[in-house]
Motif scaffolding. Structure first.
Motif, short mmCIF file in Angstrom:
data_model
loop_
_atom_site.label_atom_id
_atom_site.label_comp_id
_atom_site.label_asym_id
_atom_site.label_seq_id
_atom_site.Cartn_x
_atom_site.Cartn_y
_atom_site.Cartn_z
N SER A 129 0.84 -1.19 0.00
CA SER A 129 0.00 0.00 0.00
C SER A 129 0.87 1.24 0.00
N THR A 130 0.21 2.36 -0.09
CA THR A 130 0.91 3.64 0.02
C THR A 130 0.72 4.18 1.43
N ASN A 131 1.69 4.92 1.88
CA ASN A 131 1.64 5.58 3.19
C ASN A 131 1.36 4.62 4.35
N PRO A 132 2.20 3.59 4.51
CA PRO A 132 1.96 2.70 5.66
C PRO A 132 2.35 3.38 6.97
N HIS A 133 1.57 3.13 8.01
CA HIS A 133 1.85 3.67 9.34
C HIS A 133 1.40 2.65 10.40
N HIS A 134 1.84 2.88 11.63
CA HIS A 134 1.52 1.95 12.70
C HIS A 134 0.05 2.08 13.08
N GLY A 135 -0.54 0.92 13.40
CA GLY A 135 -1.92 0.88 13.82
C GLY A 135 -2.04 0.94 15.33
N TYR A 136 -3.28 0.88 15.80
CA TYR A 136 -3.51 1.03 17.23
C TYR A 136 -2.97 -0.13 18.06
N CYS A 137 -2.86 -1.31 17.49
CA CYS A 137 -2.34 -2.46 18.25
C CYS A 137 -0.87 -2.28 18.58
N PHE A 138 -0.11 -1.73 17.66
CA PHE A 138 1.30 -1.46 17.90
C PHE A 138 1.45 -0.43 19.02
N ILE A 139 0.62 0.60 18.98
CA ILE A 139 0.66 1.64 20.01
C ILE A 139 0.21 1.07 21.36
N LEU A 140 -0.83 0.24 21.35
CA LEU A 140 -1.27 -0.41 22.60
C LEU A 140 -0.17 -1.27 23.20
N ALA A 141 0.58 -1.95 22.36
CA ALA A 141 1.68 -2.79 22.87
C ALA A 141 2.73 -1.93 23.57
N TRP A 142 3.03 -0.77 23.01
CA TRP A 142 3.99 0.12 23.68
C TRP A 142 3.42 0.70 24.97
N ILE A 143 2.13 0.98 25.00
CA ILE A 143 1.50 1.46 26.24
C ILE A 143 1.55 0.36 27.29
N CYS A 144 1.28 -0.88 26.90
CA CYS A 144 1.38 -2.01 27.83
C CYS A 144 2.81 -2.18 28.33
N PHE A 145 3.77 -1.92 27.48
CA PHE A 145 5.18 -1.96 27.88
C PHE A 145 5.42 -0.99 29.04
N CYS A 146 4.94 0.23 28.89
CA CYS A 146 5.13 1.23 29.95
C CYS A 146 4.37 0.86 31.22
N PHE A 147 3.12 0.47 31.06
CA PHE A 147 2.30 0.10 32.23
C PHE A 147 2.89 -1.08 32.98
N SER A 148 3.33 -2.10 32.26
CA SER A 148 3.84 -3.29 32.95
C SER A 148 5.13 -2.98 33.70
N PHE A 149 5.96 -2.08 33.17
CA PHE A 149 7.17 -1.68 33.89
C PHE A 149 6.82 -0.95 35.18
N VAL A 150 5.91 0.01 35.08
CA VAL A 150 5.51 0.78 36.27
C VAL A 150 4.86 -0.13 37.31
#
Length: 161
Positions: A129-150
């Motif tokens: 496709s054109t203009n690929p970007h990260h979806g919400y699942c990728f962002i949720l995974a990074w948020i879970c990364f921060c939450f699980s560390f805290v």
């Protein structure tokens, strides 16, 4: 103290739910093409209908590692939640939640490995496709990364009073 325990419990449950969603949903990368949008996740490639995710033989091991570490992170997060509930009622006053914190930090490490591998191997890959970007699942995974560390650190320093 009760409010702090309740807050940690709620954030932990939210983290488990977000881990489930980010692992199951197929919106890690999103792009557009001539007749709509296309998204790919850890399992499927979806446009109007979902098909098996086409991966090259050199990327197959990386994708399997991401899948495995995301599943492991869910398992460790649920185990940490169960351990927290058990320790909440069985631990003596003044004791710390060492085991729960350690398991949650293992969950944090699994998320870190999974998302790092995905970022390194699949972010620059064109998504048919054109203009690929990260979806919400990728962002949720990074948020879970921060939450699980805290949460893991809070469990390690938290004492029952």
């Amino acid at each position: 103290m009760l409010v702090l325990l309740a807050g940690i419990f709620v954030v932990h449950i939210a983290t488990v739910i977000m881990l489930f969603v980010s692992t199951i949903a197929n919106v890690w990368m999103v792009g557009s093409y001539s007749s709509g949008t296309i998204s790919s996740g850890l399992w499927l490639l979806c446009n109007k209908n979902c098909t098996q995710l086409p991966v090259s033989s050199q990327d197959e091991a990386s994708l399997k590692a991401v899948q495995a570490f995301m599943i492991l992170s869910i398992i460790f997060s649920v185990v940490a939640l169960v351990l927290f509930i058990i320790q909440l009622f069985t631990l003596e006053k003044g004791k710390r939640f060492y085991v729960t914190g350690a398991v949650m930090l293992v969950c944090w490490m699994c998320i870190l490995i999974a998302v790092s591998i995905y970022t390194a191997r699949f972010t620059g890959t064109p998504l048919y496709s054109t203009n690929p970007h990260h979806g919400y699942c990728f962002i949720l995974a990074w948020i879970c990364f921060c939450f699980s560390f805290v949460i893991g650190i809070l469990y390690l320093v938290l004492r029952k009073k």
